[in-house]
Design an enzyme around this catalytic site. Structure first.
Site, PDB file in Angstrom:
ATOM      1  N   ASP A 278     -35.627  -1.207  13.316  1.00  0.00           N
ATOM      2  CA  ASP A 278     -34.378  -2.102  12.482  1.00  0.00           C
ATOM      3  C   ASP A 278     -34.953  -2.863  11.396  1.00  0.00           C
ATOM      4  O   ASP A 278     -36.323  -2.705  11.130  1.00  0.00           O
ATOM      5  CB  ASP A 278     -33.791  -2.824  13.488  1.00  0.00           C
ATOM      6  CG  ASP A 278     -32.213  -3.275  12.869  1.00  0.00           C
ATOM      7  OD1 ASP A 278     -32.107  -3.164  11.834  1.00  0.00           O
ATOM      8  OD2 ASP A 278     -31.633  -3.725  13.821  1.00  0.00           O
TER       9      ASP A 278
HETATM   10  C1  BGC Z   1     -29.057  -4.567  11.767  1.00  0.00           C
HETATM   11  C2  BGC Z   1     -28.893  -2.810  11.672  1.00  0.00           C
HETATM   12  C3  BGC Z   1     -28.741  -2.222  10.488  1.00  0.00           C
HETATM   13  C4  BGC Z   1     -29.753  -2.819   9.615  1.00  0.00           C
HETATM   14  C5  BGC Z   1     -29.621  -2.065   7.947  1.00  0.00           C
HETATM   15  C6  BGC Z   1     -30.022  -4.835  10.776  1.00  0.00           C
HETATM   16  O1  BGC Z   1     -30.056  -6.191  10.320  1.00  0.00           O
HETATM   17  O2  BGC Z   1     -29.412  -4.896  12.807  1.00  0.00           O
HETATM   18  O3  BGC Z   1     -27.712  -2.532  12.677  1.00  0.00           O
HETATM   19  O4  BGC Z   1     -28.495  -0.890  10.350  1.00  0.00           O
HETATM   20  O5  BGC Z   1     -29.906  -4.011   9.333  1.00  0.00           O
HETATM   21  O6  BGC Z   1     -28.654  -2.747   7.496  1.00  0.00           O
END
Ligand code: BGC
Length: 764
Positions: A278
């Site tokens: 993530d």
């Molecule tokens: C979130 C994810 C997301 C990623 C990219 C993160 O902060 O937890 O769900 O896909 O950002 O935007």
């Protein structure tokens, strides 16, 4: 050449820097479309072959330009792939994930995912960071908005439907097959199951917080949707920010390399796709307390994280690690250089395989032709409207709904003309101007423009308003004193025959990094509601929100109560369709509605205790002294339609059966009304004589049927002993699934509370 041969030959030609570059996943950010004047980190990286993929490009032209750069900077001509957060629609925003879950309609969910995929693919995207399949039982957790609700079976079916919708039938190209599927041309994208795992079980509902839970709960409640998504062929998975039982997921070797990747024979899922971190998740291992950057990187790579999103720690630390290895005895972690080199190869192989499966090694511009066309917008709008009507849940109705089209209606409240909040959280490519607000939707449907009042100020605490502003708040402020605004609203309501209160929360009240302790509506809205209720006029309340709220005050005093979530671009139109009878209410709660925030987590499926008799011994109350009734206010699976549906007595084809046989449970459902009923028949099980305490009820199957007025239909559920297996896991590594012979209770009905029971005995 097969995909394996193709990837191996490419890998064999790559040097270390090129391999590490493939593991670097960056955000497009602002001003990087063509990167003209100032070289940015991204353009520098592209020039050196130092990027494997980019997310957030926002246009086809931008994706094409970046792909050209990447190809020019890559000695071996290795293309990028492009990803985006397409959580509940891309440009056409559908209802929130939690709302779609309430439709219990897998065909519809599949269709919305397929439409979103087609829109995304036409913008040069290859992967979506969805479906979000985090089961959660905590209304305080802001990301409840994105997910499938509280139940593992419902969440698993949603995971399957969404993966099928995103990827289409051809994407899970077999490794041994000659060429990949026609992804770009056919408008499909790779799904990414997230967030692996138990992100929905954070302590106290605080976002990003860690989950401490039994391995049994993990296996039975939080992992099944991932298993289902993988079974459907999901090509990628994203790790969660949280720790599970003390180990942060970005370093959780037993869960990633073990449960996820190990072969089925070894007790794993045999996942051979791509695992991404993530956003800065690898970097966050350091504040988690797992050591400085180099150690964090070594741990993440060892745990099975293939790509490092945004943080660039792989990019910075892996060259030295590949040369010297790491020896950190005080952290209990050592890996030789050779081993790290092999792990880099392995991660790079997975990135290349992912690209091959997407067809990008054959054609880097696959699906990115200038002529790429998004699907027809009007088709998407119609689907969004239908989805909004199907996902709103009718919680109360004393017969006032549906309203007559000529009714003199006053629409009161902050959501009466709102557009921006309807998109809900995580709607990165949605536009507020695409939303038809409720007042206009009602006018268009009925031909009568409703009187309207109170369009602002849905946040009453100023400190909260300030926090919401950090998130780019969508809330309008009205500088007039509250008393003046309420007086105006009451005056408008007085002039109408029926009052519709459009209440709820802003889109920033739920979502990432937006947990809230309170599950009450903003106090200012409760004061408005009280003033409207005091009028004594017929009162219909519609709640727009991204999470479950306590509705006690509203439900007592409303003639009808519709929970509409944040319904996307067609949200208000779907609500208008329901209110005026152009659509039948069919939504059923995918998550229990709490009475009080401090009850969380709340679920219909909790384990019974030894003192389950409410009221008998007040001293041994199992609930709370200061909560009159601790059952969820509206239980999981609950929802009303406009036609009453009756259930006949359930019957089993046999009440005793060998465990190797299947048994059929049949029940007759009858539409006693004069309108079509869309009924979701739900089947729950309990195991009263087990080796461990089993949930009071557990959903094991459901079926949605449409019944014409007066129609009766026999519904049959085919039941096998395997459905009653449960995990026993003193440790994750020794987990096994077992089943007890003997008595099982089956509960069938319209929701998790209102059921009829039959007993079945398995003879082993
Ligand atoms: C979130 C994810 C997301 C990623 C990219 C993160 O902060 O937890 O769900 O896909 O950002 O935007």
């Amino acid at each position: 050449m097969t995909i394996i041969e193709r990837v191996e030959s490419l890998l064999g030609a790559m040097d270390l820097a090129e391999k590490i570059g493939q593991l670097n996943l960056l955000a497009a950010g602002e001003g990087l479309v063509t990167g003209a004047g100032q070289p940015t980190a991204l353009s520098d990286r592209l020039a050196n072959g130092g990027v494997g993929a980019i997310f957030g490009t926002k246009s086809l032209a931008s994706a094409r330009a970046l792909q050209e750069r990447a190809l020019a900077g890559s000695r071996l001509g290795i293309p990028l792939f492009f990803a985006e957060d397409v959580i509940h629609g891309h440009r056409t925003i559908f209802p929130l994930g939690i709302a779609m879950a309430c439709s219990w309609d897998m065909g519809l969910i599949r269709e919305t995912a397929a439409y979103a995929a087609a829109e995304a693919a036409a913008e040069g995207l290859h992967q979506v960071y969805a479906p979000m399949v985090d089961v959660t039982r905590d209304p305080r957790w802001g990301r409840v908005a994105e997910g499938p609700g509280e139940d593992p079976l419902l969440a698993s079916r949603i995971a399957t439907a969404m993966v099928q919708g995103f990827q289409g039938p051809g994407l899970g190209a077999m490794l041994g097959a000659g060429s990949a599927s026609g992804l770009g041309a056919s408008g499909h994208v790779a799904a990414c199951l997230k967030h692996f795992v138990a992100y929905g079980a954070p302590q106290s509902g605080r976002d990003y917080d860690n989950a401490s839970l039994s391995w049994e709960d993990l296996l039975e409640t939080y992992l099944p949707p991932f298993a289902a998504g993988l079974e459907a062929g999901a090509l990628s998975v994203m790790a969660a920010f949280n720790a599970v039982n003390k180990v942060p997921m970005h370093a959780h070797h037993p869960l990633i390399e073990g449960w996820l990747r190990a072969s089925r024979a070894e007790g794993g899922q045999g996942f051979d796709g791509l695992m991404v971190s993530d956003y800065t998740g690898v970097k966050e291992l350091t504040p988690h307390g797992l050591g400085p950057a180099q150690l964090a990187v070594a741990r993440a790579l060892h745990a099975g994280i293939d790509m490092d999103m945004v943080g660039e720690d792989y990019w910075r630390e892996l060259p030295a690690l590949a040369h010297h290895g790491i020896d950190a005895p005080d952290a209990g972690f050592s890996l030789g250089a050779e081993r790290i080199g092999a792990m880099i190869d392995c991660a790079c192989r997975r990135v290349l395989t992912f690209k091959a499966r997407l067809g990008l090694l054959d054609d880097p511009f696959r699906g990115m032709a200038e002529t790429a066309r998004p699907p027809a917008r009007d088709k998407g709008r119609a689907l969004a409207r239908k989805a909004a009507a199907a996902s709103a849940v009718l919680l109360e109705n004393n017969g006032i709904l549906p309203l007559a089209r000529g009714a003199r209606v006053a629409l009161i409240g902050p959501f009466a003309a709102d557009r921006a909040n309807m998109l809900g959280t995580w709607s990165v490519s949605g536009r507020a101007e695409d939303v038809v607000p409720l007042d206009q939707a009602v006018a268009a449907l009925t031909g009568v423009t409703p009187a309207r009042a109170w369009g602002a100020d849905i946040v009453d605490e100023s400190w909260l308003a300030a926090r919401l502003n950090v998130h780019g708040v969508t809330v309008d402020r009205d500088p007039r004193p509250e008393a003046e605004q309420i007086a105006e609203a009451v005056a408008v309501a007085r002039g109408a025959d029926i009052v519709i209160a459009a209440l709820g929360e802003a889109k920033e009240h739920a979502g990432e990094s937006s947990s809230r302790l309170s599950v009450d509506l903003p106090a200012v809205q409760l004061r408005l509601f009280a003033a409207l209720a005091a009028l004594g006029k017929p009162l219909v309340t519609v709640v727009f929100a991204g999470r479950p709220l306590s509705l006690a005050a509203l439900s007592k005093q409303s003639d009808a109560l519709l929970y509409a979530w944040h319904g996307g671009v067609g949200g208000p139109e779907g609500v208008a369709d329901l209110l005026f009878g152009a659509a039948e209410p069919s939504g059923r709660l995918a998550i229990s509605m709490p009475r009080h925030g401090a009850e969380a987590p709340v679920t219909y499926a909790s384990d019974p205790s030894g003192r389950p008799s409410p009221g008998r011994f007040a001293k041994f109350l199992t609930g709370w002294l200061d909560l009159e009734d601790d059952a969820p206010h509206f239980p999981f699976g609950f929802g009303l339609g406009y036609a009453p549906v009756g259930y006949g007595p359930p019957r089993l084809s046999r009440d005793t059966a060998p465990a190797s046989d299947r048994v059929t449970l049949s029940v007759m459902v009858v539409n006693h009304g004069t309108r079509t009923a869309i009924e979701t028949v739900q089947l729950y099980a309990s195991d009263p004589v087990a080796q461990v305490t089993r949930p009071a009820r557990k959903l094991i199957d459901f079926m949605q049927v449409s019944l014409s007025p007066g129609e009766s239909r026999e519904i049959g559920f085919s039941i096998s002993a395997a459905q009653f297996a449960y995990p026993v896991a003193p440790a994750l590594e020794t987990a096994c699934w077992q089943r007890d012979p003997g008595l099982i209770r089956l509960h069938v009905g319209a929701n998790s509370r209102d059921t009829q029971m039959v007993e079945l005995t398995w003879r082993d």
